[in-house]
Write a protein that holds these residues in place. Structure first.
Motif, PDB file in Angstrom:
ATOM      1  N   GLY A  72       0.177  11.944  -6.571  1.00 29.55           N
ATOM      2  CA  GLY A  72       1.170  12.951  -6.217  1.00 29.55           C
ATOM      3  C   GLY A  72       1.277  13.146  -4.725  1.00 29.55           C
ATOM      4  N   GLY A  73       0.130  13.170  -4.041  1.00 31.01           N
ATOM      5  CA  GLY A  73       0.143  13.356  -2.602  1.00 31.01           C
ATOM      6  C   GLY A  73       0.884  12.252  -1.884  1.00 31.01           C
ATOM      7  N   PHE A  74       0.667  11.019  -2.292  1.00 25.43           N
ATOM      8  CA  PHE A  74       1.365   9.909  -1.639  1.00 25.43           C
ATOM      9  C   PHE A  74       2.857   9.900  -1.990  1.00 25.43           C
ATOM     10  CE2 PHE A  74      -2.936   8.010  -1.172  1.00 25.43           C
ATOM     11  CZ  PHE A  74      -2.890   7.857   0.210  1.00 25.43           C
ATOM     12  N   ALA A  75       3.204  10.284  -3.206  1.00 25.30           N
ATOM     13  CA  ALA A  75       4.620  10.380  -3.553  1.00 25.30           C
ATOM     14  C   ALA A  75       5.322  11.380  -2.643  1.00 25.30           C
ATOM     15  CB  ALA A  75       4.785  10.769  -5.018  1.00 25.30           C
ATOM     16  N   GLY A 183      11.573   2.908  -5.341  1.00 27.52           N
ATOM     17  CA  GLY A 183      11.128   4.222  -5.795  1.00 27.52           C
ATOM     18  C   GLY A 183       9.783   4.601  -5.218  1.00 27.52           C
ATOM     19  N   LEU A 184       9.139   5.583  -5.821  1.00 22.47           N
ATOM     20  CA  LEU A 184       7.914   6.201  -5.325  1.00 22.47           C
ATOM     21  C   LEU A 184       6.734   5.954  -6.264  1.00 22.47           C
ATOM     22  CD1 LEU A 184       9.541   9.618  -4.370  1.00 22.47           C
ATOM     23  CD2 LEU A 184       8.730   7.879  -2.744  1.00 22.47           C
ATOM     24  N   PRO A 185       5.515   6.233  -5.805  1.00 26.85           N
ATOM     25  CA  PRO A 185       4.375   6.187  -6.726  1.00 26.85           C
ATOM     26  C   PRO A 185       4.574   7.147  -7.896  1.00 26.85           C
ATOM     27  CG  PRO A 185       3.616   6.359  -4.447  1.00 26.85           C
ATOM     28  CD  PRO A 185       5.107   6.563  -4.423  1.00 26.85           C
ATOM     29  N   ILE A 186       3.949   6.842  -9.022  1.00 23.65           N
ATOM     30  CA  ILE A 186       4.080   7.657 -10.223  1.00 23.65           C
ATOM     31  C   ILE A 186       3.044   8.776 -10.154  1.00 23.65           C
ATOM     32  CG2 ILE A 186       3.959   7.667 -12.742  1.00 23.65           C
ATOM     33  CD1 ILE A 186       4.685   4.676 -12.630  1.00 23.65           C
ATOM     34  N   PHE A 190      -2.105  10.631 -11.225  1.00 28.81           N
ATOM     35  CA  PHE A 190      -3.057  11.523 -10.558  1.00 28.81           C
ATOM     36  C   PHE A 190      -3.987  10.737  -9.628  1.00 28.81           C
ATOM     37  CE2 PHE A 190      -6.700  14.462 -10.175  1.00 28.81           C
ATOM     38  CZ  PHE A 190      -6.019  15.574  -9.712  1.00 28.81           C
ATOM     39  N   LEU A 191      -4.850   9.923 -10.176  1.00 29.54           N
ATOM     40  CA  LEU A 191      -5.657   9.028  -9.351  1.00 29.54           C
ATOM     41  C   LEU A 191      -6.019   7.789 -10.153  1.00 29.54           C
ATOM     42  CD1 LEU A 191      -8.898   9.311 -10.362  1.00 29.54           C
ATOM     43  CD2 LEU A 191      -8.689  11.478  -9.164  1.00 29.54           C
ATOM     44  N   TRP A 192      -6.309   6.741  -9.429  1.00 27.10           N
ATOM     45  CA  TRP A 192      -6.749   5.465  -9.977  1.00 27.10           C
ATOM     46  C   TRP A 192      -5.590   4.641 -10.545  1.00 27.10           C
ATOM     47  CZ3 TRP A 192     -12.394   5.554 -11.895  1.00 27.10           C
ATOM     48  CH2 TRP A 192     -12.982   4.301 -11.704  1.00 27.10           C
ATOM     49  N   ASN A 193      -5.426   3.447 -10.013  1.00 29.48           N
ATOM     50  CA  ASN A 193      -4.408   2.475 -10.405  1.00 29.48           C
ATOM     51  C   ASN A 193      -2.996   2.850  -9.967  1.00 29.48           C
ATOM     52  OD1 ASN A 193      -5.935   0.384 -11.790  1.00 29.48           O
ATOM     53  ND2 ASN A 193      -6.300   1.905 -13.394  1.00 29.48           N
ATOM     54  N   PHE A 196      -2.310   0.314  -7.262  1.00 27.29           N
ATOM     55  CA  PHE A 196      -2.130  -1.019  -7.859  1.00 27.29           C
ATOM     56  C   PHE A 196      -0.725  -1.136  -8.459  1.00 27.29           C
ATOM     57  CE2 PHE A 196      -2.573  -3.403 -11.994  1.00 27.29           C
ATOM     58  CZ  PHE A 196      -2.478  -4.660 -11.437  1.00 27.29           C
ATOM     59  N   GLU A 197      -0.348  -0.154  -9.285  1.00 27.97           N
ATOM     60  CA  GLU A 197       0.969  -0.198  -9.917  1.00 27.97           C
ATOM     61  C   GLU A 197       2.083  -0.172  -8.878  1.00 27.97           C
ATOM     62  OE1 GLU A 197       4.727   0.950 -11.587  1.00 27.97           O
ATOM     63  OE2 GLU A 197       3.586   2.142 -10.139  1.00 27.97           O
ATOM     64  N   TYR A 198       1.950   0.717  -7.889  1.00 27.92           N
ATOM     65  CA  TYR A 198       3.040   0.907  -6.939  1.00 27.92           C
ATOM     66  C   TYR A 198       3.201  -0.295  -6.013  1.00 27.92           C
ATOM     67  CZ  TYR A 198       6.118   3.108  -3.541  1.00 27.92           C
ATOM     68  OH  TYR A 198       7.179   3.409  -2.726  1.00 27.92           O
ATOM     69  N   SER A 199       2.098  -0.797  -5.467  1.00 24.22           N
ATOM     70  CA  SER A 199       2.222  -1.943  -4.572  1.00 24.22           C
ATOM     71  C   SER A 199       2.711  -3.180  -5.321  1.00 24.22           C
ATOM     72  CB  SER A 199       0.897  -2.235  -3.866  1.00 24.22           C
ATOM     73  OG  SER A 199      -0.129  -2.559  -4.791  1.00 24.22           O
ATOM     74  N   ALA A 200       2.260  -3.353  -6.570  1.00 18.36           N
ATOM     75  CA  ALA A 200       2.743  -4.478  -7.371  1.00 18.36           C
ATOM     76  C   ALA A 200       4.231  -4.332  -7.673  1.00 18.36           C
ATOM     77  CB  ALA A 200       1.942  -4.583  -8.667  1.00 18.36           C
TER      78      ALA A 200
END
Length: 328
Positions: A72-75, A183-186, A190-193, A196-200
């Motif tokens: 959430g923070g990075f989004a 788009g943005l990180p999901i 919350f934390l972990w992966n 990985f998901e976003y950069s991929a």
């Protein structure tokens, strides 16, 4: 190239101070700095206010009312960064990440060399991540692109780097134009992966480069990979990894097959080596059930009523709407 640094903080004010001092000391300083404070209660807000004085109008403190985790923070921070139409790159990191003085300069130099060697632009870059003893940190090892062509590998090598398929949020450089497109990180991870998901996702059909000359130190308590007896956080590893395989379009089908096999082996090693195996088995059970019971909620819904500033929420919803239009 205009660079906005985004740092997500939560209850590590002394490490945060060190990280902010390192950002201010860059040989090529970021053009803007955004700190997202995930509702810390240890005096982090005072440290941020003090350290941002030197940035003037180029610094911003976004203090949330609720801990939204790294995802959430990075989004929030990334949305705030790309709201500036002049931002070309978003440089993201946690509050326990301390960049060397040339970390940003080295990444931008590598980008320039890469751009001179071909037409395709980079979507993501990643730094070399060390632990406090100077050795590579196993928690932040970039994943190389499995089916990279010979031309891709050679171009990356000529630049001094390696073609990558994913990268952690510990000093990742994200092209703003690609963020606005994909788009943005999901936030529901919350934390972990989440990284990985976003950069991929950013790198599917795009180019990414690991830049070993750009160096940061990740000041975790121990030098170990994330699967070394992770405790209750193992729940997020299980739930979120299944969400990646089940719900995300970040990976090709053949990639999912490979990662599912690798994940199964990793979970087995984690369980066999764990001191508190009962706790991890409970995390495995709950993570498995929750991953199949529901899909991640839209990021805008997760972050609503968490203290996100209005202008950032508007940008977040705009990016989300654009992403849905692209996918649907």
């Amino acid at each position: 190239m205009r660079v906005t640094a985004v740092l997500v903080a939560y209850n590590r004010k002394e490490l945060l101070r060190e990280s902010l001092e390192a950002l201010a000391a860059q040989t090529r300083r970021p053009d803007r700095l955004i700190v997202v404070d995930n509702a810390s209660d240890d005096g982090t807000d005072a440290v941020v206010d003090e350290m941002l004085d030197a940035w003037g109008t180029d610094g911003r403190n976004i203090r949330l009312d609720k801990n939204t985790g790294g995802a959430g923070g990075f989004a929030v921070g990334i949305a705030a960064a790309v709201a500036d139409p002049e931002t070309d790159w978003v440089w993201v990191m946690d509050d326990d990440t301390v960049p060397t003085t040339t970390a940003l300069e080295a990444a931008l130099d590598a980008h320039d060399r890469y751009r001179e060697s071909g037409r395709d632009a980079l979507a993501v870059m990643g730094s070399r991540v060390l632990w406090t003893d100077g050795q590579d940190h196993p928690m932040n090892t970039p994943k190389s692109k499995i089916r990279a062509s010979a031309a891709e590998r050679q171009r990356a090598q000529r630049t001094g780097g390696m073609e990558i398929r994913s990268i952690s949020f510990v000093s990742a450089f994200l092209r703003a134009a690609r963020v606005r497109e994909v788009g943005l990180p999901i936030a529901d991870y919350f934390l972990w992966n989440d990284d990985f998901e976003y950069s991929a996702r950013l790198l599917r059909g795009a180019r990414g480069l690991f830049v070993p000359e750009s160096v940061v130190t990740h000041k975790t308590k121990i030098r170990g990979s994330s699967d070394q007896d992770p405790g209750p956080r193992f729940y997020y590893e299980v739930r979120n990894k299944i969400w990646v395989f089940r719900c995300s379009d970040a990976l090709h089908g053949w990639e999912k097959v490979l990662y599912i096999g690798a994940t199964g082996r990793r979970w087995l090693r984690t369980l066999l080596a764990a001191k508190h195996r009962g706790q991890l088995l409970d995390c495995l059970r709950r993570g498995w059930v929750d991953a199949w019971a529901a899909k991640p909620r839209p990021t805008k819904d997760v972050l609503r009523n968490t203290g996100v500033p209005i202008d950032v929420m508007v940008e977040l919803e705009r990016i989300t709407a654009r992403e849905h239009a692209r996918v649907g």
